[in-house]
Design a protein around this motif. Structure first.
Motif, PDB file in Angstrom:
ATOM      1  N   PHE A 247       5.759   2.211  -3.196  1.00 45.01           N
ATOM      2  CA  PHE A 247       5.789   1.995  -1.747  1.00 45.01           C
ATOM      3  C   PHE A 247       4.577   2.655  -1.094  1.00 45.01           C
ATOM      4  O   PHE A 247       3.924   2.059  -0.229  1.00 45.01           O
ATOM      5  CB  PHE A 247       7.081   2.559  -1.169  1.00 45.01           C
ATOM      6  CG  PHE A 247       7.152   2.527   0.326  1.00 45.01           C
ATOM      7  CD1 PHE A 247       7.373   1.323   0.992  1.00 45.01           C
ATOM      8  CD2 PHE A 247       6.979   3.680   1.070  1.00 45.01           C
ATOM      9  CE1 PHE A 247       7.413   1.285   2.375  1.00 45.01           C
ATOM     10  CE2 PHE A 247       7.035   3.648   2.449  1.00 45.01           C
ATOM     11  CZ  PHE A 247       7.250   2.444   3.105  1.00 45.01           C
ATOM     12  N   TYR A 248       4.256   3.890  -1.503  1.00 39.53           N
ATOM     13  CA  TYR A 248       3.101   4.584  -0.931  1.00 39.53           C
ATOM     14  C   TYR A 248       1.810   3.828  -1.236  1.00 39.53           C
ATOM     15  O   TYR A 248       0.907   3.774  -0.393  1.00 39.53           O
ATOM     16  CB  TYR A 248       3.003   6.005  -1.490  1.00 39.53           C
ATOM     17  CG  TYR A 248       4.112   6.935  -1.053  1.00 39.53           C
ATOM     18  CD1 TYR A 248       4.840   6.702   0.108  1.00 39.53           C
ATOM     19  CD2 TYR A 248       4.438   8.065  -1.812  1.00 39.53           C
ATOM     20  CE1 TYR A 248       5.855   7.565   0.512  1.00 39.53           C
ATOM     21  CE2 TYR A 248       5.454   8.928  -1.414  1.00 39.53           C
ATOM     22  CZ  TYR A 248       6.160   8.663  -0.258  1.00 39.53           C
ATOM     23  OH  TYR A 248       7.168   9.512   0.129  1.00 39.53           O
TER      24      TYR A 248
ATOM     25  N   ARG B 160       1.553   0.543  -1.744  1.00 41.25           N
ATOM     26  CA  ARG B 160       1.555  -0.671  -0.902  1.00 41.25           C
ATOM     27  C   ARG B 160       1.179  -0.355   0.543  1.00 41.25           C
ATOM     28  O   ARG B 160       0.489  -1.143   1.204  1.00 41.25           O
ATOM     29  CB  ARG B 160       2.935  -1.338  -0.926  1.00 41.25           C
ATOM     30  CG  ARG B 160       3.290  -2.051  -2.199  1.00 41.25           C
ATOM     31  CD  ARG B 160       4.442  -3.022  -1.986  1.00 41.25           C
ATOM     32  NE  ARG B 160       5.627  -2.360  -1.427  1.00 41.25           N
ATOM     33  CZ  ARG B 160       6.576  -1.801  -2.158  1.00 41.25           C
ATOM     34  NH1 ARG B 160       6.475  -1.803  -3.496  1.00 41.25           N
ATOM     35  NH2 ARG B 160       7.633  -1.231  -1.591  1.00 41.25           N
ATOM     36  N   GLU B 161       1.623   0.820   1.030  1.00 36.43           N
ATOM     37  CA  GLU B 161       1.351   1.200   2.424  1.00 36.43           C
ATOM     38  C   GLU B 161      -0.047   1.794   2.609  1.00 36.43           C
ATOM     39  O   GLU B 161      -0.449   2.100   3.731  1.00 36.43           O
ATOM     40  CB  GLU B 161       2.389   2.217   2.900  1.00 36.43           C
ATOM     41  CG  GLU B 161       3.792   1.652   3.019  1.00 36.43           C
ATOM     42  CD  GLU B 161       3.884   0.570   4.082  1.00 36.43           C
ATOM     43  OE1 GLU B 161       3.402   0.799   5.206  1.00 36.43           O
ATOM     44  OE2 GLU B 161       4.433  -0.517   3.783  1.00 36.43           O
TER      45      GLU B 161
ATOM     46  N   LEU C  25       5.504   7.878   8.858  1.00 39.92           N
ATOM     47  CA  LEU C  25       4.500   7.320   7.948  1.00 39.92           C
ATOM     48  C   LEU C  25       3.222   6.984   8.700  1.00 39.92           C
ATOM     49  O   LEU C  25       2.117   7.123   8.170  1.00 39.92           O
ATOM     50  CB  LEU C  25       5.060   6.072   7.252  1.00 39.92           C
ATOM     51  CG  LEU C  25       6.178   6.336   6.229  1.00 39.92           C
ATOM     52  CD1 LEU C  25       6.667   5.015   5.637  1.00 39.92           C
ATOM     53  CD2 LEU C  25       5.704   7.263   5.115  1.00 39.92           C
TER      54      LEU C  25
END
Length: 224
Positions: free
Chosen positions: A17-18, A20-21, A59
């Protein structure tokens, strides 16, 4: 990525996820299905977790801090400033005469002490709100202790920066600021309450209010 997860303690889905972000750089491909992750990825993961778990940042805010780190044109002082700014709670009080007067007092305090800090920055605004809250609670006289508190804060700030200065990588510096700001304030608050207990026992012990381990000292701690 599995090895990175084992080393860092961060689950693989979270790491993905990190990535992708855009918070964590992708690993260097070593084959179509394999990528290599080094100590830089571990350091970045540690920083993200500190910003998230300790600092309580969103985030989006974390992304802002990371972009500052990655900008080589940003001096270290500015990078640390971005991190500290994001850790300060947003303004809660509506603008008004009380808040404006408190802001002036903060500006005068900074000028008196020669502090190179922004009176209207996040920390200055927080202090102004505390002053307003004290006066609304009927304890405006407590504001007279501003210089005493400032004098006590100076050596603590120097100790904090000495700890931060032992770090080399920019990410380690920022992580130290995050942990030091959040947990350091909690530590200082706990020490202050312990000092309250000691001071209370020394001042009031003679009139039977209780000794160092007595109810009076502990009761004061509970209120501090």
């Amino acid at each position: 990525m599995g090895e990175l997860s084992n080393r860092s303690g961060v689950p693989v889905p979270t790491i993905k996820f990190y990535v992708r972000e855009g918070l964590l750089p992708a690993g260097q491909l070593t084959s179509p299905n394999q990528a290599s992750y080094d100590s830089g990825h571990e350091r970045r993961l540690r920083l993200i977790r500190a910003l998230l778990d300790v600092g309580g940042l969103s985030l989006a805010a974390i992304g802002e801090v990371l972009r500052a780190i990655e900008d080589p044109a940003q001096p270290v002082h500015e990078v640390l400033g971005v991190a500290a700014k994001r850790l300060t709670p947003p303004q809660r009080d509506e603008p008004g005469p009380e808040l404006e007067d408190a802001r002036e007092e903060v500006a005068e305090l900074l000028e008196r002490r020669g502090w190179r800090a922004e009176a209207h920055g996040p920390a200055g605004e927080s202090l102004a709100e505390v002053i307003v809250a004290l006066r609304r609670a009927g304890h405006g006289g407590f504001v007279e202790l501003l210089d005493d508190y400032a004098a006590a804060a100076e050596p603590v700030a120097r100790a904090d920066l000495d700890y931060v200065g032992r770090r080399v990588a920019r990410e380690d510096l920022v992580e130290s600021v995050v942990v030091g700001t959040v947990l350091g304030e909690a530590m200082f608050g706990a020490l202050r309450r312990l000092a309250h207990a000691d001071a209370s026992a020394r001042v009031y012990d003679g009139d039977g209010a209780g000794g160092p381990g007595g109810d009076a000292a502990e009761g004061y701690v509970g209120q501090g």
